[in-house]
Design a protein around this motif. Structure first.
Motif, mmCIF file in Angstrom:
data_model
loop_
_atom_site.group_PDB
_atom_site.id
_atom_site.type_symbol
_atom_site.label_atom_id
_atom_site.label_comp_id
_atom_site.label_asym_id
_atom_site.label_seq_id
_atom_site.Cartn_x
_atom_site.Cartn_y
_atom_site.Cartn_z
ATOM 1 N N ARG A 33 -10.497 4.733 -3.834
ATOM 2 C CA ARG A 33 -10.014 6.066 -3.446
ATOM 3 C C ARG A 33 -10.967 6.750 -2.468
ATOM 4 N NH1 ARG A 33 -9.003 6.723 -9.368
ATOM 5 N NH2 ARG A 33 -6.856 6.016 -9.621
ATOM 6 N N LEU A 34 -12.255 6.682 -2.755
ATOM 7 C CA LEU A 34 -13.244 7.288 -1.859
ATOM 8 C C LEU A 34 -13.264 6.598 -0.499
ATOM 9 C CD1 LEU A 34 -16.225 7.944 -4.276
ATOM 10 C CD2 LEU A 34 -14.724 9.635 -3.225
ATOM 11 N N ALA A 35 -13.191 5.276 -0.490
ATOM 12 C CA ALA A 35 -13.165 4.544 0.777
ATOM 13 C C ALA A 35 -11.916 4.906 1.573
ATOM 14 C CB ALA A 35 -13.221 3.041 0.507
ATOM 15 N N TRP A 36 -10.772 4.980 0.886
ATOM 16 C CA TRP A 36 -9.515 5.334 1.562
ATOM 17 C C TRP A 36 -9.612 6.749 2.132
ATOM 18 C CZ3 TRP A 36 -5.325 1.881 1.600
ATOM 19 C CH2 TRP A 36 -4.204 2.344 2.283
ATOM 20 N N PHE A 37 -10.210 7.670 1.400
ATOM 21 C CA PHE A 37 -10.356 9.053 1.866
ATOM 22 C C PHE A 37 -11.261 9.121 3.092
ATOM 23 C CE2 PHE A 37 -12.722 13.077 1.794
ATOM 24 C CZ PHE A 37 -11.661 13.958 1.994
ATOM 25 N N ILE A 38 -12.377 8.426 3.043
ATOM 26 C CA ILE A 38 -13.312 8.458 4.172
ATOM 27 C C ILE A 38 -12.683 7.840 5.411
ATOM 28 C CG2 ILE A 38 -15.516 7.534 5.016
ATOM 29 C CD1 ILE A 38 -16.546 7.925 2.114
ATOM 30 N N PHE A 42 -11.218 9.627 9.539
ATOM 31 C CA PHE A 42 -11.396 9.156 10.903
ATOM 32 C C PHE A 42 -10.121 8.571 11.502
ATOM 33 C CE2 PHE A 42 -15.607 8.888 8.919
ATOM 34 C CZ PHE A 42 -16.290 9.753 9.763
ATOM 35 N N ASN A 43 -9.197 8.150 10.654
ATOM 36 C CA ASN A 43 -7.956 7.546 11.115
ATOM 37 C C ASN A 43 -6.786 8.136 10.312
ATOM 38 O OD1 ASN A 43 -5.973 5.956 12.151
ATOM 39 N ND2 ASN A 43 -6.803 4.021 11.398
ATOM 40 N N PRO A 44 -6.161 9.200 10.821
ATOM 41 C CA PRO A 44 -5.076 9.855 10.075
ATOM 42 C C PRO A 44 -3.857 8.963 9.837
ATOM 43 C CG PRO A 44 -5.815 11.220 11.909
ATOM 44 C CD PRO A 44 -6.497 9.907 12.040
ATOM 45 N N LEU A 45 -3.773 7.845 10.537
ATOM 46 C CA LEU A 45 -2.674 6.915 10.311
ATOM 47 C C LEU A 45 -2.712 6.341 8.892
ATOM 48 C CD1 LEU A 45 -0.284 5.448 11.622
ATOM 49 C CD2 LEU A 45 -1.895 3.674 12.333
ATOM 50 N N MET A 46 -3.890 6.326 8.285
ATOM 51 C CA MET A 46 -4.034 5.814 6.920
ATOM 52 C C MET A 46 -3.246 6.646 5.910
ATOM 53 S SD MET A 46 -5.774 3.085 7.148
ATOM 54 C CE MET A 46 -6.388 2.715 5.533
ATOM 55 N N VAL A 47 -3.056 7.920 6.189
ATOM 56 C CA VAL A 47 -2.252 8.765 5.300
ATOM 57 C C VAL A 47 -0.802 8.287 5.324
ATOM 58 C CG1 VAL A 47 -1.463 11.113 4.860
ATOM 59 C CG2 VAL A 47 -3.802 10.717 5.631
ATOM 60 N N LEU A 48 -0.302 7.971 6.500
ATOM 61 C CA LEU A 48 1.061 7.450 6.625
ATOM 62 C C LEU A 48 1.182 6.095 5.936
ATOM 63 C CD1 LEU A 48 3.905 7.729 7.864
ATOM 64 C CD2 LEU A 48 2.991 6.555 9.870
ATOM 65 N N ILE A 49 0.182 5.249 6.103
ATOM 66 C CA ILE A 49 0.187 3.944 5.450
ATOM 67 C C ILE A 49 0.191 4.095 3.939
ATOM 68 C CG2 ILE A 49 -1.201 1.857 5.084
ATOM 69 C CD1 ILE A 49 -2.022 2.083 8.040
ATOM 70 N N TYR A 50 -0.546 5.082 3.422
ATOM 71 C CA TYR A 50 -0.568 5.324 1.978
ATOM 72 C C TYR A 50 0.837 5.653 1.462
ATOM 73 C CZ TYR A 50 -1.860 7.122 -2.574
ATOM 74 O OH TYR A 50 -1.951 7.315 -3.924
ATOM 75 N N PHE A 51 1.536 6.545 2.162
ATOM 76 C CA PHE A 51 2.872 6.932 1.702
ATOM 77 C C PHE A 51 3.872 5.793 1.842
ATOM 78 C CE2 PHE A 51 1.150 11.266 2.471
ATOM 79 C CZ PHE A 51 1.243 11.688 1.158
ATOM 80 N N ILE A 52 3.709 4.968 2.854
ATOM 81 C CA ILE A 52 4.578 3.791 2.982
ATOM 82 C C ILE A 52 4.314 2.825 1.830
ATOM 83 C CG2 ILE A 52 5.023 1.742 4.384
ATOM 84 C CD1 ILE A 52 4.608 3.551 6.860
ATOM 85 N N LEU A 53 3.034 2.598 1.513
ATOM 86 C CA LEU A 53 2.707 1.728 0.380
ATOM 87 C C LEU A 53 3.227 2.310 -0.935
ATOM 88 C CD1 LEU A 53 -0.917 0.542 1.206
ATOM 89 C CD2 LEU A 53 1.153 -0.847 1.124
ATOM 90 N N ALA A 54 3.194 3.626 -1.076
ATOM 91 C CA ALA A 54 3.703 4.251 -2.294
ATOM 92 C C ALA A 54 5.200 4.004 -2.453
ATOM 93 C CB ALA A 54 3.416 5.750 -2.272
#
Length: 67
Positions: A33-38, A42-54
């Motif tokens: 979780r901490l690694a994903w947050f950090i 730096f890369n806001p695309l990771m938020v979109l990837i998180y919701f797609i994975l969800a």
């Protein structure tokens, strides 16, 4: 065979917990979780990837994983 699935140990959707279980069952989900947050800072695309994975990752009951 291991399958990538959401985790019972969830904060939002269980994605990071599922990833930590897939990588190493002894790995604390807080580290992922901490690694994903950090990385998301730096890369806001990771938020979109998180919701797609969800949406795409199966729940633990469907994947047949144990608690």
């Amino acid at each position: 065979m291991k399958r990538l699935a959401k985790s019972y140990d969830s904060v939002l959707a269980g994605v990071c917990g599922g990833i930590s279980d897939y990588i190493n069952p002894g790995l604390d989900p807080l580290i992922v979780r901490l690694a994903w947050f950090i990385i998301s800072l730096f890369n806001p695309l990771m938020v979109l990837i998180y919701f797609i994975l969800a949406l795409v990752m199966p729940s633990p009951e469907i994947a047949g994983t144990k608690q």
